[in-house]
Design a protein around this motif. Structure first.
Motif, PDB file in Angstrom:
ATOM      1  N   UNK A 129       0.835  -1.196   0.000  1.00  0.00           N
ATOM      2  CA  UNK A 129       0.000   0.000   0.000  1.00  0.00           C
ATOM      3  C   UNK A 129       0.865   1.240   0.000  1.00  0.00           C
ATOM      4  N   UNK A 130       0.320   2.305  -0.512  1.00  0.00           N
ATOM      5  CA  UNK A 130       0.965   3.622  -0.480  1.00  0.00           C
ATOM      6  C   UNK A 130      -0.077   4.586   0.060  1.00  0.00           C
ATOM      7  N   UNK A 131       0.013   4.868   1.346  1.00  0.00           N
ATOM      8  CA  UNK A 131      -1.001   5.716   1.977  1.00  0.00           C
ATOM      9  C   UNK A 131      -0.980   7.138   1.429  1.00  0.00           C
ATOM     10  N   UNK A 132       0.156   7.584   0.943  1.00  0.00           N
ATOM     11  CA  UNK A 132       0.232   8.953   0.419  1.00  0.00           C
ATOM     12  C   UNK A 132      -0.529   9.089  -0.895  1.00  0.00           C
ATOM     13  N   UNK A 133      -0.727   7.959  -1.562  1.00  0.00           N
ATOM     14  CA  UNK A 133      -1.450   7.972  -2.835  1.00  0.00           C
ATOM     15  C   UNK A 133      -2.833   7.347  -2.723  1.00  0.00           C
ATOM     16  N   UNK A 134      -3.225   7.003  -1.498  1.00  0.00           N
ATOM     17  CA  UNK A 134      -4.507   6.306  -1.309  1.00  0.00           C
ATOM     18  C   UNK A 134      -4.601   5.090  -2.220  1.00  0.00           C
ATOM     19  N   UNK A 135      -3.530   4.320  -2.283  1.00  0.00           N
ATOM     20  CA  UNK A 135      -3.469   3.208  -3.221  1.00  0.00           C
ATOM     21  C   UNK A 135      -3.044   1.921  -2.528  1.00  0.00           C
ATOM     22  N   UNK A 136      -3.527   0.835  -3.055  1.00  0.00           N
ATOM     23  CA  UNK A 136      -3.117  -0.495  -2.616  1.00  0.00           C
ATOM     24  C   UNK A 136      -2.847  -1.324  -3.861  1.00  0.00           C
ATOM     25  N   UNK A 137      -1.860  -2.200  -3.776  1.00  0.00           N
ATOM     26  CA  UNK A 137      -1.413  -2.945  -4.936  1.00  0.00           C
ATOM     27  C   UNK A 137      -1.417  -4.452  -4.649  1.00  0.00           C
ATOM     28  N   UNK A 138      -1.474  -5.221  -5.716  1.00  0.00           N
ATOM     29  CA  UNK A 138      -1.342  -6.674  -5.598  1.00  0.00           C
ATOM     30  C   UNK A 138      -0.421  -7.166  -6.704  1.00  0.00           C
ATOM     31  N   UNK A 139       0.780  -7.574  -6.315  1.00  0.00           N
ATOM     32  CA  UNK A 139       1.714  -8.172  -7.258  1.00  0.00           C
ATOM     33  C   UNK A 139       1.425  -9.660  -7.306  1.00  0.00           C
ATOM     34  N   UNK A 140       1.129 -10.158  -8.494  1.00  0.00           N
ATOM     35  CA  UNK A 140       0.772 -11.568  -8.657  1.00  0.00           C
ATOM     36  C   UNK A 140       1.803 -12.243  -9.549  1.00  0.00           C
ATOM     37  N   UNK A 141       2.496 -13.195  -8.996  1.00  0.00           N
ATOM     38  CA  UNK A 141       3.507 -13.947  -9.736  1.00  0.00           C
ATOM     39  C   UNK A 141       3.098 -15.412  -9.833  1.00  0.00           C
ATOM     40  N   UNK A 142       3.740 -16.120 -10.727  1.00  0.00           N
ATOM     41  CA  UNK A 142       3.475 -17.554 -10.904  1.00  0.00           C
ATOM     42  C   UNK A 142       1.985 -17.832 -11.019  1.00  0.00           C
ATOM     43  N   UNK A 143       1.335 -17.066 -11.851  1.00  0.00           N
ATOM     44  CA  UNK A 143      -0.118 -17.170 -11.978  1.00  0.00           C
ATOM     45  C   UNK A 143      -0.535 -18.532 -12.519  1.00  0.00           C
ATOM     46  N   UNK A 144      -1.689 -18.971 -12.043  1.00  0.00           N
ATOM     47  CA  UNK A 144      -2.255 -20.259 -12.424  1.00  0.00           C
ATOM     48  C   UNK A 144      -3.635 -20.045 -13.048  1.00  0.00           C
ATOM     49  N   UNK A 145      -4.092 -20.972 -13.863  1.00  0.00           N
ATOM     50  CA  UNK A 145      -5.438 -20.822 -14.444  1.00  0.00           C
ATOM     51  C   UNK A 145      -6.512 -20.642 -13.376  1.00  0.00           C
TER      52      UNK A 145
END
Length: 115
Positions: free
Chosen positions: A71-87
């Motif tokens: 999260x970046x509270x200064x930007x009012x943002x939250x992120x999700x990094x997704x690796x090794x994705x599966x069907x």
């Protein structure tokens, strides 16, 4: 009214990566535990990751070790990094407060993982 805007989804092959972003229209993100949820066709929406205002994270077993929430509270943002994705990660992904949501949802962002 709170608005949650998700972005970053797409079509990716199994093993690939995507980074999702969520921006809130108010300072909701700064004051709450935030989570990423997903809903696959024919299934209930489930919480897959959450993060406290202090940065403590929690993950569903199905994504542990592959997904990273931040999260970046200064930007009012939250992120999700997704690796090794599966069907089985194919779903519409949403952000919201956690574990209780706000009662309203953004449009979400579609993630499709091909085998």
């Amino acid at each position: 009214q709170v608005q949650l805007v998700e972005s970053g989804g797409g079509f990716v092959q199994a093993g690939g990566s995507l980074r999702l972003s969520c921006v809130a229209s108010r300072i909701i993100i700064r004051l709450n535990i935030m989570g990423w949820y997903r809903q696959a066709p024919g299934k209930q929406r489930e919480l897959v990751a959450s993060i406290t205002s202090g940065g403590i994270t929690n993950y569903a077993d199905s994504v542990k070790g592959r997904f990273t929430i931040s999260r970046d509270n200064t930007k009012n943002a939250v992120y999700l990094q997704m690796n090794s994705l599966k069907p089985e990660d194919t779903a519409v992904y949403y952000c919201n407060t956690a574990p209780s949501n706000l009662g309203s949802w953004g449009r979400g962002t579609q993630v499709t993982v091909s085998s």
